[in-house]
Design a protein around this motif. Structure first.
Motif, PDB file in Angstrom:
ATOM      1  N   GLY A   1      12.450 -22.196 -28.595  1.00 25.38           N
ATOM      2  CA  GLY A   1      13.800 -21.692 -28.435  1.00 25.38           C
ATOM      3  C   GLY A   1      14.803 -22.218 -29.437  1.00 25.38           C
ATOM      4  N   TYR A   2      14.366 -23.061 -30.384  1.00 23.59           N
ATOM      5  CA  TYR A   2      15.341 -23.654 -31.302  1.00 23.59           C
ATOM      6  C   TYR A   2      15.941 -22.610 -32.243  1.00 23.59           C
ATOM      7  CZ  TYR A   2      12.265 -23.661 -35.432  1.00 23.59           C
ATOM      8  OH  TYR A   2      11.483 -23.288 -36.493  1.00 23.59           O
ATOM      9  N   LEU A   3      15.169 -21.589 -32.613  1.00 28.09           N
ATOM     10  CA  LEU A   3      15.700 -20.541 -33.484  1.00 28.09           C
ATOM     11  C   LEU A   3      16.781 -19.727 -32.781  1.00 28.09           C
ATOM     12  CD1 LEU A   3      12.524 -19.208 -35.335  1.00 28.09           C
ATOM     13  CD2 LEU A   3      14.387 -20.558 -36.291  1.00 28.09           C
ATOM     14  N   ASN A   4      16.577 -19.428 -31.503  1.00 24.58           N
ATOM     15  CA  ASN A   4      17.597 -18.716 -30.733  1.00 24.58           C
ATOM     16  C   ASN A   4      18.884 -19.528 -30.649  1.00 24.58           C
ATOM     17  OD1 ASN A   4      15.943 -16.510 -30.229  1.00 24.58           O
ATOM     18  ND2 ASN A   4      15.174 -17.347 -28.297  1.00 24.58           N
ATOM     19  N   MET A   5      18.733 -20.856 -30.469  1.00 18.60           N
ATOM     20  CA  MET A   5      19.919 -21.700 -30.385  1.00 18.60           C
ATOM     21  C   MET A   5      20.669 -21.727 -31.704  1.00 18.60           C
ATOM     22  SD  MET A   5      21.453 -23.586 -28.072  1.00 18.60           S
ATOM     23  CE  MET A   5      22.987 -22.836 -28.590  1.00 18.60           C
ATOM     24  N   ILE A   6      19.947 -21.778 -32.811  1.00 14.84           N
ATOM     25  CA  ILE A   6      20.583 -21.770 -34.134  1.00 14.84           C
ATOM     26  C   ILE A   6      21.372 -20.481 -34.335  1.00 14.84           C
ATOM     27  CG2 ILE A   6      20.144 -21.692 -36.623  1.00 14.84           C
ATOM     28  CD1 ILE A   6      17.841 -23.617 -36.188  1.00 14.84           C
ATOM     29  N   ASN A   7      20.779 -19.354 -33.952  1.00 12.83           N
ATOM     30  CA  ASN A   7      21.463 -18.069 -34.104  1.00 12.83           C
ATOM     31  C   ASN A   7      22.723 -18.003 -33.251  1.00 12.83           C
ATOM     32  OD1 ASN A   7      19.530 -17.102 -35.910  1.00 12.83           O
ATOM     33  ND2 ASN A   7      18.247 -16.251 -34.280  1.00 12.83           N
TER      34      ASN A   7
ATOM     35  N   ASP B   1      39.055 -29.368 -34.397  1.00 11.39           N
ATOM     36  CA  ASP B   1      39.837 -29.222 -35.619  1.00 11.39           C
ATOM     37  C   ASP B   1      38.969 -29.005 -36.849  1.00 11.39           C
ATOM     38  OD1 ASP B   1      42.189 -29.595 -34.214  1.00 11.39           O
ATOM     39  OD2 ASP B   1      42.109 -31.772 -34.425  1.00 11.39           O
ATOM     40  N   ALA B   2      37.660 -28.911 -36.690  1.00 12.42           N
ATOM     41  CA  ALA B   2      36.756 -28.767 -37.835  1.00 12.42           C
ATOM     42  C   ALA B   2      36.893 -27.386 -38.450  1.00 12.42           C
ATOM     43  CB  ALA B   2      35.318 -29.011 -37.406  1.00 12.42           C
ATOM     44  N   ALA B   3      36.828 -27.328 -39.791  1.00 12.49           N
ATOM     45  CA  ALA B   3      36.863 -26.058 -40.513  1.00 12.49           C
ATOM     46  C   ALA B   3      35.502 -25.712 -41.098  1.00 12.49           C
ATOM     47  CB  ALA B   3      37.917 -26.103 -41.615  1.00 12.49           C
ATOM     48  N   ILE B   4      34.736 -26.727 -41.507  1.00 13.25           N
ATOM     49  CA  ILE B   4      33.390 -26.530 -42.051  1.00 13.25           C
ATOM     50  C   ILE B   4      32.409 -27.279 -41.159  1.00 13.25           C
ATOM     51  CG2 ILE B   4      31.883 -26.843 -44.040  1.00 13.25           C
ATOM     52  CD1 ILE B   4      34.260 -26.706 -45.833  1.00 13.25           C
ATOM     53  N   VAL B   5      31.402 -26.583 -40.673  1.00 16.27           N
ATOM     54  CA  VAL B   5      30.467 -27.134 -39.683  1.00 16.27           C
ATOM     55  C   VAL B   5      29.065 -27.154 -40.274  1.00 16.27           C
ATOM     56  CG1 VAL B   5      29.547 -26.898 -37.344  1.00 16.27           C
ATOM     57  CG2 VAL B   5      31.900 -26.181 -37.840  1.00 16.27           C
ATOM     58  N   GLY B   6      28.394 -28.277 -40.154  1.00 16.62           N
ATOM     59  CA  GLY B   6      27.002 -28.387 -40.568  1.00 16.62           C
ATOM     60  C   GLY B   6      26.082 -28.316 -39.362  1.00 16.62           C
ATOM     61  N   ILE B   7      25.095 -27.431 -39.412  1.00 18.28           N
ATOM     62  CA  ILE B   7      24.115 -27.307 -38.324  1.00 18.28           C
ATOM     63  C   ILE B   7      22.882 -28.102 -38.717  1.00 18.28           C
ATOM     64  CG2 ILE B   7      22.717 -25.725 -36.960  1.00 18.28           C
ATOM     65  CD1 ILE B   7      24.725 -23.538 -37.558  1.00 18.28           C
ATOM     66  N   LEU B   8      22.641 -29.205 -38.044  1.00 18.10           N
ATOM     67  CA  LEU B   8      21.500 -30.065 -38.320  1.00 18.10           C
ATOM     68  C   LEU B   8      20.306 -29.604 -37.495  1.00 18.10           C
ATOM     69  CD1 LEU B   8      23.108 -33.636 -38.304  1.00 18.10           C
ATOM     70  CD2 LEU B   8      22.530 -32.234 -40.272  1.00 18.10           C
ATOM     71  N   VAL B   9      19.249 -29.220 -38.162  1.00 20.32           N
ATOM     72  CA  VAL B   9      18.036 -28.799 -37.467  1.00 20.32           C
ATOM     73  C   VAL B   9      17.219 -30.050 -37.163  1.00 20.32           C
ATOM     74  CG1 VAL B   9      15.983 -27.353 -37.567  1.00 20.32           C
ATOM     75  CG2 VAL B   9      18.087 -26.603 -38.687  1.00 20.32           C
ATOM     76  N   GLY B  10      17.186 -30.421 -35.895  1.00 22.92           N
ATOM     77  CA  GLY B  10      16.494 -31.632 -35.483  1.00 22.92           C
ATOM     78  C   GLY B  10      15.130 -31.387 -34.890  1.00 22.92           C
ATOM     79  N   THR B  11      14.649 -30.151 -34.932  1.00 26.85           N
ATOM     80  CA  THR B  11      13.315 -29.836 -34.440  1.00 26.85           C
ATOM     81  C   THR B  11      12.854 -28.535 -35.053  1.00 26.85           C
ATOM     82  OG1 THR B  11      11.993 -29.331 -32.468  1.00 26.85           O
ATOM     83  CG2 THR B  11      14.291 -28.670 -32.431  1.00 26.85           C
ATOM     84  N   LEU B  12      11.569 -28.467 -35.333  1.00 29.33           N
ATOM     85  CA  LEU B  12      10.945 -27.230 -35.776  1.00 29.33           C
ATOM     86  C   LEU B  12       9.797 -26.847 -34.856  1.00 29.33           C
ATOM     87  CD1 LEU B  12      10.834 -27.769 -39.669  1.00 29.33           C
ATOM     88  CD2 LEU B  12      12.466 -26.423 -38.347  1.00 29.33           C
ATOM     89  N   GLY B  13       9.765 -27.495 -33.686  1.00 30.57           N
ATOM     90  CA  GLY B  13       8.660 -27.248 -32.770  1.00 30.57           C
ATOM     91  C   GLY B  13       9.065 -26.911 -31.357  1.00 30.57           C
ATOM     92  N   VAL B  14      10.237 -27.396 -30.911  1.00 31.80           N
ATOM     93  CA  VAL B  14      10.658 -27.147 -29.535  1.00 31.80           C
ATOM     94  C   VAL B  14      10.977 -25.669 -29.366  1.00 31.80           C
ATOM     95  CG1 VAL B  14      12.357 -27.691 -27.761  1.00 31.80           C
ATOM     96  CG2 VAL B  14      11.555 -29.481 -29.309  1.00 31.80           C
TER      97      VAL B  14
ATOM     98  N   VAL C   1      32.234 -31.668 -39.084  1.00 30.77           N
ATOM     99  CA  VAL C   1      31.465 -31.980 -37.884  1.00 30.77           C
ATOM    100  C   VAL C   1      30.046 -31.443 -38.071  1.00 30.77           C
ATOM    101  CG1 VAL C   1      32.068 -29.857 -36.665  1.00 30.77           C
ATOM    102  CG2 VAL C   1      31.488 -31.886 -35.348  1.00 30.77           C
ATOM    103  N   PHE C   2      29.089 -32.102 -37.420  1.00 30.32           N
ATOM    104  CA  PHE C   2      27.700 -31.658 -37.466  1.00 30.32           C
ATOM    105  C   PHE C   2      27.230 -31.360 -36.049  1.00 30.32           C
ATOM    106  CE2 PHE C   2      28.246 -34.376 -41.156  1.00 30.32           C
ATOM    107  CZ  PHE C   2      27.694 -33.618 -42.178  1.00 30.32           C
ATOM    108  N   ILE C   3      26.458 -30.285 -35.903  1.00 33.14           N
ATOM    109  CA  ILE C   3      25.862 -29.931 -34.611  1.00 33.14           C
ATOM    110  C   ILE C   3      24.366 -30.201 -34.699  1.00 33.14           C
ATOM    111  CG2 ILE C   3      25.518 -28.109 -32.911  1.00 33.14           C
ATOM    112  CD1 ILE C   3      27.943 -26.690 -34.076  1.00 33.14           C
ATOM    113  N   TYR C   4      23.884 -31.098 -33.851  1.00 31.61           N
ATOM    114  CA  TYR C   4      22.488 -31.539 -33.914  1.00 31.61           C
ATOM    115  C   TYR C   4      21.672 -30.788 -32.870  1.00 31.61           C
ATOM    116  CZ  TYR C   4      18.637 -34.842 -34.588  1.00 31.61           C
ATOM    117  OH  TYR C   4      17.421 -35.417 -34.886  1.00 31.61           O
ATOM    118  N   ILE C   5      20.771 -29.931 -33.339  1.00 32.26           N
ATOM    119  CA  ILE C   5      19.920 -29.143 -32.442  1.00 32.26           C
ATOM    120  C   ILE C   5      18.571 -29.826 -32.347  1.00 32.26           C
ATOM    121  CG2 ILE C   5      18.823 -26.900 -32.073  1.00 32.26           C
ATOM    122  CD1 ILE C   5      21.124 -25.616 -33.538  1.00 32.26           C
TER     123      ILE C   5
END
Length: 495
Positions: free
Chosen positions: A295-301, A280-293, A335-339
């Motif tokens: 493939g994280y950029l591909n997952m964000i995209n 039911d979320a309308a606005i989603v926050g993408i939480l960047v939980g790593t800058l080293g693992v 809602v927040f998505i934690y990568i």
């Protein structure tokens, strides 16, 4: 005592790794519980390097603490501050592949009674008809051969038919990691369910730095799992990933076998509830939980494109380790998505204003027609390993029945999805109108319509705690000295 200390921290192996690759700037990453030993480790490592290297003065050793994100991951951000050539990681680790820096992992050597562990293992194996797959925390990898040796002896001395007892042991992927230009590192193409190449006869599984093979035609559901180690994030990762298996845990501290994993399995029900709430979320926050693992950029995209296709707004937030106070500054996000890595991805969001979910859960929530079969994917690399950016990821989902206590097929799933889609689109339209509403407060920074996320967040009356940015705020009253510790403003130069 010195030999035991050097053995625990594998001083000679670390020195060999540094010399072999001719690294000159080495970052030593310690978790909080091992930081007290850091000076002694540096002293022992410097001594070891001097005994086998002439130009040891050119090698810089830098101790890192207070990691940017989880301490189980290699802190490439912190290491970049000193232009490190590599990172030596000490303590518990998820062994997630790095993006740029080479790394060497010192797992530690936790004490364990190998004989007692092997006895419990053989007793459990004799009580089940399934073969046993033995998984373990990496800190117990040093004792694996002892457990295997004693288990073979115990099996031989056991009375009755022991021919049906089948014990299989996972192995550690390795201690060193050298990233390549490809996002695949340490065979990251091998997923928790997949093959390692089309021509592979055996199926390769991996989780938390462990790897093992199964014969063709077999799956993990055919095995029972025997975990050696504490009830930590690595164990929860195994329970959720292989939730279709019978799992027991050997506590090496208490020397006892624990068969009740209901508390860990209840986490799966909680995660499913969050998936339903996130729809039911309308606005989603993408939480960047790593800058080293890797493939994280591909997952964000992938996540950003998926949210856009679902008719929702997405904002990317980088804030280090998230907590309820930090996320409370963004009440607009439903809602927040934690990568992050698999072992830090599960945040207990009961104290948060909005749920925090994983990329796998986001795909279930925002991809219409996705179905949950009961399988759970923790590694975000496994979600995009073979999926190009822009391709929709689909998963099959079976509804969880709390009444029946399991996953069931829902014949009204399609109708329910259509109703959810209509409700979500209605919420999205209402949000669009709210974002375009003229702000009547003449004191706000973004007067007028909000054309971007930055303007939208800036239009709020609360502007943060930076008093210097508010011209109407009173002048600060300074107590004590100002400036840098190397030279305060009131101090004059002695030159």
């Amino acid at each position: 005592m010195v030999d035991e200390f050097e053995s625990k921290y594998e001083v000679s192996q670390v020195a060999t790794f540094i010399q072999t690759h001719n690294f000159k700037r080495v970052a030593l990453q310690f978790p909080d519980e091992l930081l007290k030993d850091s000076t002694e480790v540096v002293r022992a490592l410097r001594k070891e390097l001097q005994s086998s290297c002439e130009d040891v003065k050119d090698i810089g050793l830098y101790v890192m603490a207070d990691t940017t994100y989880g301490s189980c991951c290699v802190d490439e951000v912190g290491a970049s501050h000193i232009n490190a050539d590599c990172v030596i990681h000490y303590g518990h680790t998820c062994l997630s592949p790095t993006s740029n820096l080479p790394a060497f992992f010192v797992f530690g050597k936790a004490p364990i009674n190998a004989s007692n562990c092997a006895k419990h293992l053989c007793d459990y194996a004799s009580s089940t008809t399934k073969p046993i797959m033995v998984l373990f925390g990496l800190e117990y990898g040093h004792a694996l051969q002892d457990v295997i040796k004693v288990s073979n002896v115990e099996t031989t001395h056991m009375s009755g038919d022991t021919s049906k007892i089948q014990l299989h042991f996972a192995e550690v992927m390795g201690q060193s990691m050298i990233p390549t230009n490809s996002s695949e590192t340490n065979c990251s193409s091998c997923t928790a369910d997949g093959d390692c190449g089309d021509d592979a006869v055996k199926r390769t599984y991996r989780i938390g730095g462990l790897v093992w093979n199964l014969e063709e035609g077999q799956s993990m559901e055919d095995y029972s799992l025997f975990w050696i180690g504490p009830d930590n994030s690595a164990f929860v990762n195994a329970v959720l990933t292989f939730n279709g298996c019978d799992i027991v845990r050997y506590d090496a501290t208490e020397n006892q076998l624990l068969t009740d994993t209901s508390q860990q399995r209840r986490i799966l029900k909680r995660r499913y509830y969050l998936v339903e709430k996130a729809k039911d979320a309308a606005i989603v926050g993408i939480l960047v939980g790593t800058l080293g693992v890797a493939g994280y950029l591909n997952m964000i995209n992938h996540i950003k494109e998926m949210i856009t296709r679902a008719g929702k707004k997405a904002y990317m937030l980088v804030m280090g380790k998230p907590n309820p106070s930090k996320l409370a500054n963004f009440p607009e996000c439903n809602v927040f998505i934690y990568i992050s890595c698999a072992q830090t991805a599960l945040l207990d969001s009961k104290d948060f204003l909005a749920p925090v979910i994983t990329p796998f859960e986001a795909i279930l929530a925002f991809n219409r027609g996705s179905e949950w079969t009961g399988k759970y994917v923790m590694e975000f690399q496994d979600l995009v390993a073979s999926t190009p950016v822009g391709t929709e990821i689909t998963l099959k989902e079976a509804r969880f029945s709390f009444i029946q206590g399991g996953y069931i097929e829902d014949p009204d799933l399609q109708d329910a999805d259509e109703e959810d889609e209509d409700a979500t689109l209605a919420l999205a339209n209402m949000t669009e109108k709210a974002l375009q509403k003229r702000d009547d407060d003449i004191k706000t920074v973004a007067k007028g319509t909000a054309k971007s996320g930055a303007e939208f967040f800036a239009s709020r009356s609360f502007q943060g705690l930076d008093i210097n940015s508010n011209s109407n705020a009173p002048e600060p009253f300074i107590i004590g000295r100002t400036g840098k510790a190397s030279g305060y403003n009131h101090e004059t130069s002695k030159d």
